[in-house]
Design a protein around this motif. Structure first.
Motif, mmCIF file in Angstrom:
data_model
loop_
_atom_site.group_PDB
_atom_site.id
_atom_site.type_symbol
_atom_site.label_atom_id
_atom_site.label_comp_id
_atom_site.label_asym_id
_atom_site.label_seq_id
_atom_site.Cartn_x
_atom_site.Cartn_y
_atom_site.Cartn_z
ATOM 1 N N THR A 82 0.830 -1.210 0.000
ATOM 2 C CA THR A 82 0.000 0.000 0.000
ATOM 3 C C THR A 82 0.863 1.258 0.000
ATOM 4 O O THR A 82 0.433 2.303 -0.473
ATOM 5 N N GLN A 89 -14.063 0.531 -5.451
ATOM 6 C CA GLN A 89 -13.723 0.752 -4.052
ATOM 7 C C GLN A 89 -13.378 2.215 -3.775
ATOM 8 O O GLN A 89 -13.696 2.746 -2.707
ATOM 9 N N ALA A 116 -15.341 4.685 -1.187
ATOM 10 C CA ALA A 116 -14.591 5.270 -0.079
ATOM 11 C C ALA A 116 -14.729 6.786 -0.053
ATOM 12 O O ALA A 116 -14.901 7.395 1.009
ATOM 13 N N TRP A 139 -16.523 9.083 2.824
ATOM 14 C CA TRP A 139 -15.824 10.204 3.476
ATOM 15 C C TRP A 139 -16.628 11.497 3.333
ATOM 16 O O TRP A 139 -16.763 12.261 4.290
ATOM 17 N N GLU A 186 -7.918 10.331 4.083
ATOM 18 C CA GLU A 186 -7.591 8.934 4.362
ATOM 19 C C GLU A 186 -8.715 8.035 3.849
ATOM 20 O O GLU A 186 -9.844 8.121 4.318
ATOM 21 N N LEU A 187 -8.400 7.201 2.886
ATOM 22 C CA LEU A 187 -9.358 6.235 2.361
ATOM 23 C C LEU A 187 -8.933 4.836 2.799
ATOM 24 O O LEU A 187 -7.752 4.493 2.736
ATOM 25 N N ASP A 188 -9.896 4.031 3.219
ATOM 26 C CA ASP A 188 -9.575 2.678 3.659
ATOM 27 C C ASP A 188 -9.177 1.778 2.494
ATOM 28 O O ASP A 188 -8.317 0.899 2.633
ATOM 29 N N ALA A 189 -9.792 1.988 1.337
ATOM 30 C CA ALA A 189 -9.621 1.062 0.219
ATOM 31 C C ALA A 189 -8.268 1.187 -0.469
ATOM 32 O O ALA A 189 -7.651 0.189 -0.840
#
Length: 240
Positions: free
Chosen positions: A111, A131, A135, A139, A169-172
């Motif tokens: 990542t 994704q 995301a 947000w 900040e994106l989780d995906a």
């Protein structure tokens, strides 16, 4: 985009030179595997009617809202929406490119991208959009109370700037990765041959004075700093 004609043209010429048709992340051609577009029956200044086959309604709303500020229309030329860039992107997702079949997709995956090593995520283009859009919408819903497509234009532009700067900040996937990938596809759709869905009525080519797929330029090889007087021609023979 700048309202000054020459800076805008210069920027788009640079884009045309830097991103002829290649995927920003994978290096594989995004347009070479798409199928020819249907005949254009749209009104002047509008893209032809199109129903997405990959994107859901919510994703389609996001794509249309996001591409508009990236290459907006102005008094000097058509923008991403008017030239059908969303159609180009949707159609690319239904090709081997969209499924990542043109990329090397063996691990290890990381990542934290090391620029010298290129793309290192496990997500193929279809996953990046699916994704990434989810995301960003999540947000926006948490931060602004609405999904991206429902925000006002000023807020949408600010969100895009934050994505570009990696400030969200994106989780995906990393925000910068998602933004740069989408921006690369927008550029491709704006300048690709119209047979691939974007650059309808050759609006992108007209903006930068690109003659397209004309076969003979011999009479103009030695005429420096002279504006080419003829409009562009597409691979399928459409004249602009």
């Amino acid at each position: 985009m700048s309202q000054d004609k020459e800076p805008r043209r210069r920027f788009l010429r640079q884009v045309l030179a830097i991103v002829p048709a290649a995927s920003t992340l994978g290096g594989a051609s995004a347009v070479a595997v798409s199928q020819p577009a249907i005949a254009d029956s749209s009104e002047p200044g509008k893209p032809r009617a199109y129903t997405p086959t990959f994107f859901t309604a919510a994703e389609w709303a996001f794509i249309n809202a996001a591409v508009d500020p990236l290459i907006p229309s102005d008094q000097y030329g058509a923008g991403a929406l008017e030239t059908g860039v969303p159609e180009f992107i949707d159609r690319q997702m239904e090709t081997p490119y969209g499924a990542g079949k043109l990329w090397y997709m063996q691990g290890p995956f990381h990542t934290d991208r090391v620029p010298e090593l290129g793309y290192q995520l496990s997500l193929v283009p279809r996953d990046i959009y699916r994704q990434g859009i989810a995301a960003v919408n999540s947000w926006c819903q948490k931060t602004h109370g609405k999904v991206f497509a429902e925000l006002d234009k000023k807020t949408q532009i600010e969100v895009l700037k934050q994505l570009e700067g990696g400030k969200i900040e994106l989780d995906a996937l990393p925000a910068k990765t998602f933004f740069n990938f989408m921006l690369g596809n927008v550029k491709e759709g704006y300048f690709a041959d119209p047979m691939y869905g974007g650059n309808q009525k050759m609006g992108g080519w007209k903006m930068v004075g690109f003659p397209g797929a004309r076969a003979d330029f011999a009479d103009w090889v030695d005429q420096y700093n002279v504006k080419y007087p003829y409009g562009p021609v597409s691979i399928l023979g459409e004249k602009g």
